[in-house]
Enzyme design. Structure first.
Site, PDB file in Angstrom:
ATOM      1  N   SER A  11      54.009  35.449  40.282  1.00  0.00           N
ATOM      2  CA  SER A  11      52.758  34.957  39.705  1.00  0.00           C
ATOM      3  C   SER A  11      52.220  33.766  40.505  1.00  0.00           C
ATOM      4  O   SER A  11      51.022  33.483  40.442  1.00  0.00           O
ATOM      5  CB  SER A  11      53.003  34.528  38.259  1.00  0.00           C
ATOM      6  N   TYR A  42      52.650  34.493  34.121  1.00  0.00           N
ATOM      7  CA  TYR A  42      53.057  35.841  33.711  1.00  0.00           C
ATOM      8  C   TYR A  42      53.872  35.808  32.412  1.00  0.00           C
ATOM      9  O   TYR A  42      53.917  36.785  31.678  1.00  0.00           O
ATOM     10  CB  TYR A  42      53.927  36.492  34.799  1.00  0.00           C
ATOM     11  N   GLY A  43      54.537  34.685  32.175  1.00  0.00           N
ATOM     12  CA  GLY A  43      55.498  34.588  31.068  1.00  0.00           C
ATOM     13  C   GLY A  43      54.929  34.899  29.695  1.00  0.00           C
ATOM     14  O   GLY A  43      55.656  35.298  28.789  1.00  0.00           O
ATOM     15  N   CYS A  73      59.878  37.912  40.770  1.00  0.00           N
ATOM     16  CA  CYS A  73      59.484  37.338  39.484  1.00  0.00           C
ATOM     17  C   CYS A  73      60.296  38.031  38.393  1.00  0.00           C
ATOM     18  O   CYS A  73      60.268  39.263  38.289  1.00  0.00           O
ATOM     19  CB  CYS A  73      57.996  37.574  39.258  1.00  0.00           C
ATOM     20  N   ASN A  74      60.998  37.244  37.601  1.00  0.00           N
ATOM     21  CA  ASN A  74      61.826  37.816  36.534  1.00  0.00           C
ATOM     22  C   ASN A  74      60.980  38.555  35.506  1.00  0.00           C
ATOM     23  O   ASN A  74      61.337  39.630  35.045  1.00  0.00           O
ATOM     24  CB  ASN A  74      62.602  36.692  35.832  1.00  0.00           C
ATOM     25  N   THR A  75      59.836  37.956  35.134  1.00  0.00           N
ATOM     26  CA  THR A  75      59.018  38.542  34.065  1.00  0.00           C
ATOM     27  C   THR A  75      58.467  39.903  34.485  1.00  0.00           C
ATOM     28  O   THR A  75      58.464  40.857  33.698  1.00  0.00           O
ATOM     29  CB  THR A  75      57.864  37.575  33.697  1.00  0.00           C
ATOM     30  N   CYS A 184      64.207  32.376  35.456  1.00  0.00           N
ATOM     31  CA  CYS A 184      62.799  32.285  35.855  1.00  0.00           C
ATOM     32  C   CYS A 184      62.819  31.518  37.172  1.00  0.00           C
ATOM     33  O   CYS A 184      63.556  30.540  37.311  1.00  0.00           O
ATOM     34  CB  CYS A 184      61.982  31.535  34.813  1.00  0.00           C
ATOM     35  N   HIS A 186      61.111  29.399  38.565  1.00  0.00           N
ATOM     36  CA  HIS A 186      60.815  27.964  38.598  1.00  0.00           C
ATOM     37  C   HIS A 186      61.993  27.092  38.150  1.00  0.00           C
ATOM     38  O   HIS A 186      62.068  25.924  38.499  1.00  0.00           O
ATOM     39  CB  HIS A 186      59.645  27.638  37.658  1.00  0.00           C
TER      40      HIS A 186
HETATM   41  N1  DGL Z   1      57.938  33.485  38.170  1.00  0.00           N
HETATM   42  C1  DGL Z   1      57.997  33.908  36.803  1.00  0.00           C
HETATM   43  C2  DGL Z   1      59.411  34.412  36.442  1.00  0.00           C
HETATM   44  O1  DGL Z   1      60.340  34.367  37.254  1.00  0.00           O
HETATM   45  C3  DGL Z   1      57.581  32.857  35.817  1.00  0.00           C
HETATM   46  C4  DGL Z   1      56.294  32.143  36.048  1.00  0.00           C
HETATM   47  C5  DGL Z   1      55.176  32.571  35.129  1.00  0.00           C
HETATM   48  O2  DGL Z   1      55.322  32.544  33.881  1.00  0.00           O
HETATM   49  O3  DGL Z   1      54.157  32.943  35.686  1.00  0.00           O
HETATM   50  O4  DGL Z   1      59.598  34.884  35.335  1.00  0.00           O
END
Ligand code: DGL
Length: 257
Positions: A11, A42-43, A73-75, A184, A186
């Site tokens: 994201s 994205y979360g 990205c995990n989400t 996540c 971050h």
């Molecule tokens: N990078 C997204 C993740 O790993 C989280 C950041 C977002 O919420 O956009 O889930």
């Protein structure tokens, strides 16, 4: 052997934590990074929205003739990967599914706590994927809706960050985990705050395992030179460069598409 580029997306700048490690261990690969800042965060998005974003980005990578795409990205891995995984003729590496097996075999992982976005936690993806390999592990997931903005805020309000992190860490510690996954991209940047409540060694940044998994599975480049880099965003290129400094040093403004 294939010298076509590898696409990475997230994201925003968070996926650069995966990208930075990747560049260290596979420096000869040509790479393209896409930050979907228009749709950040994205979360808090729905599955339908995340599938739409993933398709747009994968369609873009298709025009770039990539040999593989890394969902950093995990989400997006939790909510979009299963739907889009067979729609393209290049390989797709999702962070959660790629790491689950290695996590399930770690010696000190009988009780695993996961910190992640609301979307990832609601999907239950970490739990489902890890249990596929070891149904004996106890796993509990905790959503931390404010942590992405805490990381992205340039002038951090230390009290606010500390209070919010303390609240979630105390909840987590009640579960008595012997491993805490920072689920996540971050979150590894909050380690300074998190490690006030538990030893650093308890926290696991999946990026490390993920990049190892990719390097063992990807069709590698034959180049000797350092691979090329291209950066794209869907909006806010100046924010992207400013916040990228947390993760990877990007010097030029990315292309906006
Ligand atoms: N990078 C997204 C993740 O790993 C989280 C950041 C977002 O919420 O956009 O889930």
């Amino acid at each position: 052997m294939n010298n076509n580029p590898i696409g990475f997306f997230d994201s925003g700048v968070g996926g650069l934590s995966v990208y930075a490690r990747f560049r260290e261990i596979l420096p000869h690969e040509n790479t393209i990074y896409y930050g979907d800042l228009k749709n950040l965060p994205y979360g808090s998005k729905t599955k339908e929205q995340l599938v739409g974003y993933a398709r747009n980005i994968l369609d873009f990578f298709k025009t770039k003739n990539v040999k593989a795409v890394v969902i950093a990205c995990n989400t997006s891995s939790a909510l979009a990967y299963e739907i889009v995984k067979n729609e393209y003729d290049f390989e797709i590496y999702p962070i959660i599914q790629s790491c689950a097996k290695m996590i399930s075999t770690m010696n000190d992982a009988q009780r695993i706590g996961v910190f992640a976005t609301e979307g990832t936690v609601k999907s239950g993806a970490y739990k489902a994927e890890i249990l596929k390999y070891n149904p004996e592990i106890l796993i509990k997931e905790f959503a931390c809706p404010n942590w992405v903005s805490i990381v992205e805020t340039t002038n951090k309000d230390e009290d606010y960050a500390n209070d919010d992190i303390k609240k979630h860490m105390l909840e987590m510690l009640e579960f008595r985990p012997n491993k805490i996954i920072l689920g996540c991209t971050h979150y590894p940047y909050l380690i300074k705050y998190l490690s006030q409540y538990a030893p650093k060694e308890i926290f696991l940044d999946p990026a490390e395992i993920f990049v190892k998994y990719i390097s063992e599975n990807i069709n590698k480049s034959t180049q000797d030179n350092v691979g090329s880099e291209e950066f794209y965003v869907s909006a806010n290129p100046i924010d992207f460069v400013r916040n990228s400094k947390l993760f990877y040093d990007i010097k030029e403004l990315p292309n906006v598409i």
